[in-house]
Design a protein around this motif. Structure first.
Motif, PDB file in Angstrom:
ATOM      1  N   PHE A  99       0.749  -1.013  -0.167  1.00 27.35           N
ATOM      2  CA  PHE A  99      -0.095   0.050   0.041  1.00 27.35           C
ATOM      3  C   PHE A  99       0.990   1.313   0.222  1.00 27.35           C
ATOM      4  N   THR A 100       0.467   2.089  -0.594  1.00 22.65           N
ATOM      5  CA  THR A 100       1.367   3.510  -0.735  1.00 22.65           C
ATOM      6  C   THR A 100       1.087   4.331   0.489  1.00 22.65           C
ATOM      7  N   GLY A 101       0.314   3.955   1.308  1.00 16.13           N
ATOM      8  CA  GLY A 101       0.078   4.607   2.608  1.00 16.13           C
ATOM      9  C   GLY A 101      -1.211   4.381   3.302  1.00 16.13           C
ATOM     10  N   LYS A 102      -1.544   5.113   4.433  1.00 19.44           N
ATOM     11  CA  LYS A 102      -2.803   4.682   5.111  1.00 19.44           C
ATOM     12  C   LYS A 102      -4.004   5.075   4.229  1.00 19.44           C
ATOM     13  N   GLU A 103      -3.894   5.961   3.466  1.00 20.46           N
ATOM     14  CA  GLU A 103      -5.189   6.160   2.563  1.00 20.46           C
ATOM     15  C   GLU A 103      -5.602   5.235   1.669  1.00 20.46           C
ATOM     16  N   GLU A 104      -4.461   4.594   0.817  1.00 21.50           N
ATOM     17  CA  GLU A 104      -4.833   3.516   0.012  1.00 21.50           C
ATOM     18  C   GLU A 104      -5.197   2.146   0.856  1.00 21.50           C
ATOM     19  N   LEU A 105      -4.776   2.178   1.873  1.00 17.01           N
ATOM     20  CA  LEU A 105      -5.205   0.797   2.859  1.00 17.01           C
ATOM     21  C   LEU A 105      -6.636   1.096   3.297  1.00 17.01           C
ATOM     22  N   VAL A 106      -7.255   2.468   3.663  1.00 15.40           N
ATOM     23  CA  VAL A 106      -8.467   2.793   3.793  1.00 15.40           C
ATOM     24  C   VAL A 106      -9.323   2.341   2.856  1.00 15.40           C
ATOM     25  N   LEU A 107      -8.945   2.774   1.548  1.00 10.11           N
ATOM     26  CA  LEU A 107      -9.547   2.557   0.455  1.00 10.11           C
ATOM     27  C   LEU A 107      -9.853   1.045  -0.011  1.00 10.11           C
ATOM     28  N   ALA A 108      -8.637   0.294   0.296  1.00 12.00           N
ATOM     29  CA  ALA A 108      -8.881  -1.255   0.295  1.00 12.00           C
ATOM     30  C   ALA A 108      -9.895  -1.822   1.424  1.00 12.00           C
ATOM     31  N   LEU A 110     -12.410  -0.208   2.376  1.00 14.15           N
ATOM     32  CA  LEU A 110     -13.675   0.226   1.907  1.00 14.15           C
ATOM     33  C   LEU A 110     -14.284  -0.856   0.752  1.00 14.15           C
ATOM     34  N   ASP A 111     -13.182  -1.134  -0.095  1.00 19.35           N
ATOM     35  CA  ASP A 111     -13.389  -1.904  -1.150  1.00 19.35           C
ATOM     36  C   ASP A 111     -13.790  -3.337  -0.649  1.00 19.35           C
ATOM     37  N   VAL A 112     -13.462  -3.874   0.441  1.00 19.16           N
ATOM     38  CA  VAL A 112     -13.778  -5.033   1.051  1.00 19.16           C
ATOM     39  C   VAL A 112     -15.106  -4.998   1.421  1.00 19.16           C
ATOM     40  N   ALA A 113     -15.402  -4.017   2.031  1.00 17.38           N
ATOM     41  CA  ALA A 113     -16.858  -3.731   2.688  1.00 17.38           C
ATOM     42  C   ALA A 113     -17.822  -3.561   1.623  1.00 17.38           C
ATOM     43  N   PHE A 133     -21.630  -5.121  15.856  1.00 22.55           N
ATOM     44  CA  PHE A 133     -22.268  -4.408  14.870  1.00 22.55           C
ATOM     45  C   PHE A 133     -21.822  -2.902  15.344  1.00 22.55           C
ATOM     46  N   ARG A 134     -21.374  -2.359  14.323  1.00 27.16           N
ATOM     47  CA  ARG A 134     -20.720  -0.842  14.972  1.00 27.16           C
ATOM     48  C   ARG A 134     -21.410   0.216  13.786  1.00 27.16           C
ATOM     49  N   GLY A 135     -22.477  -0.179  13.308  1.00 28.87           N
ATOM     50  CA  GLY A 135     -23.028   0.849  12.114  1.00 28.87           C
ATOM     51  C   GLY A 135     -22.527   0.506  10.805  1.00 28.87           C
ATOM     52  N   CYS A 136     -22.792   1.378   9.806  1.00 27.49           N
ATOM     53  CA  CYS A 136     -22.349   1.351   8.671  1.00 27.49           C
ATOM     54  C   CYS A 136     -21.115   1.761   8.245  1.00 27.49           C
ATOM     55  N   ALA A 137     -20.236   0.856   7.730  1.00 27.19           N
ATOM     56  CA  ALA A 137     -18.736   1.352   7.568  1.00 27.19           C
ATOM     57  C   ALA A 137     -18.606   2.579   6.850  1.00 27.19           C
ATOM     58  N   PHE A 138     -19.534   2.504   5.730  1.00 29.67           N
ATOM     59  CA  PHE A 138     -19.539   3.592   4.874  1.00 29.67           C
ATOM     60  C   PHE A 138     -19.937   5.034   5.359  1.00 29.67           C
ATOM     61  N   LEU A 139     -21.032   5.032   6.108  1.00 26.58           N
ATOM     62  CA  LEU A 139     -21.454   6.231   7.115  1.00 26.58           C
ATOM     63  C   LEU A 139     -20.366   6.665   8.032  1.00 26.58           C
ATOM     64  N   ASN A 140     -19.894   5.508   8.660  1.00 21.69           N
ATOM     65  CA  ASN A 140     -18.791   5.951   9.729  1.00 21.69           C
ATOM     66  C   ASN A 140     -17.458   6.512   9.051  1.00 21.69           C
ATOM     67  N   ALA A 141     -17.320   6.000   7.838  1.00 25.63           N
ATOM     68  CA  ALA A 141     -16.115   6.530   7.105  1.00 25.63           C
ATOM     69  C   ALA A 141     -16.366   8.081   6.403  1.00 25.63           C
ATOM     70  N   VAL A 142     -17.405   8.290   6.067  1.00 26.37           N
ATOM     71  CA  VAL A 142     -17.467   9.552   5.500  1.00 26.37           C
ATOM     72  C   VAL A 142     -17.652  10.706   6.612  1.00 26.37           C
ATOM     73  N   ALA A 165     -15.533   7.364  -2.775  1.00 30.68           N
ATOM     74  CA  ALA A 165     -15.515   5.537  -2.729  1.00 30.68           C
ATOM     75  C   ALA A 165     -17.014   5.418  -2.128  1.00 30.68           C
ATOM     76  N   VAL A 166     -17.273   6.228  -0.725  1.00 28.31           N
ATOM     77  CA  VAL A 166     -18.452   6.026  -0.242  1.00 28.31           C
ATOM     78  C   VAL A 166     -19.575   6.433  -0.979  1.00 28.31           C
ATOM     79  N   LEU A 167     -19.446   7.681  -1.703  1.00 24.59           N
ATOM     80  CA  LEU A 167     -20.649   8.117  -2.942  1.00 24.59           C
ATOM     81  C   LEU A 167     -20.918   6.806  -3.843  1.00 24.59           C
ATOM     82  N   ALA A 168     -19.729   6.239  -4.417  1.00 21.28           N
ATOM     83  CA  ALA A 168     -19.804   5.106  -5.371  1.00 21.28           C
ATOM     84  C   ALA A 168     -20.706   4.098  -4.735  1.00 21.28           C
ATOM     85  N   HIS A 169     -20.488   3.766  -3.692  1.00 20.14           N
ATOM     86  CA  HIS A 169     -21.144   2.553  -3.033  1.00 20.14           C
ATOM     87  C   HIS A 169     -22.716   2.804  -2.850  1.00 20.14           C
TER      88      HIS A 169
END
Length: 198
Positions: free
Chosen positions: A57-66, A68-71, A109-118, A131-135
């Motif tokens: 991963f190039t850094g934390k941001e790419e890890l976060v995107l990965a 969200l991709d898993v989610a 359960f801790r809520g929606c991963a996407f709502l939490n991330a945004v 990524a959240v908007l696309a999902h």
């Protein structure tokens, strides 16, 4: 780096270390939030070196995107599985809603991963926000299409209604009694299904 390259890692193959990093990040990001977790902790808990992290991963941001991709892939699979066993489009909507309710009732359960991330990435131009908007767009289009096939015409408003019901249930499901939240959510979806445009 493209999303496909990010999935494979920078070397082009999926490694055990990458999967361990992503699995660890996914667990911690979901349970504790993204900004509160540093890469040092992820490296330590995944039992890899810093060099290994940056090899994949190039850094934390790419890890976060990965993460969200898993989610995203998990939710798409959940929705596809729910729809497979249903008969009519209305039953498909009910099955998707039931799958969401099952998730809300699940341990940890801790809520929606996407709502939490945004909530942590409010800038609309940020790749995580995008990524959240696309999902969410995919989910809205999926539900709206099912509602149109179930007889709602136009189905846009009904689709937005179901998505808002889902958002509310996901937010409330980790704050209040999940059984009560799920029962309310499912009744709300049934109410949307029972209405047809005149």
């Amino acid at each position: 780096m493209s999303q496909g390259a990010a999935k494979r890692g920078r070397s082009g193959g999926v490694s055990e270390a990458r999967e361990r990093l992503l699995g660890t990040a996914t667990k911690i990001f979901y349970a504790e939030g993204i900004h509160s977790v540093g890469v040092d902790r992820i490296i330590a808990e995944a039992q890899v070196t810093r060099a290994t992290l940056y090899r994949h991963f190039t850094g934390k941001e790419e890890l976060v995107l990965a993460y969200l991709d898993v989610a995203d892939r998990g939710i798409r699979s959940q929705v596809a599985t729910a729809r497979e066993g249903a008969g009519s489009p209305a039953d498909e909507v009910r099955a998707v809603a039931a799958a969401i309710a099952d998730g809300i009732r699940s341990p940890g359960f801790r809520g929606c991963a996407f709502l939490n991330a945004v909530a942590e990435y409010p800038d609309p131009a940020h790749p995580v926000h995008q990524a959240v908007l696309a999902h969410r767009q995919w989910f809205l289009e999926t539900v709206t299409d099912l509602l149109a096939r179930a007889g709602h015409e136009p189905a846009d408003e009904a689709g937005r209604h179901v998505v808002m019901l889902r958002d509310g249930a996901m937010a409330a499901g980790c704050l209040f009694d999940p059984e009560l939240v799920c029962a309310t959510f499912l009744r709300g979806v049934e109410g949307v299904l029972s209405r047809r445009a005149e």
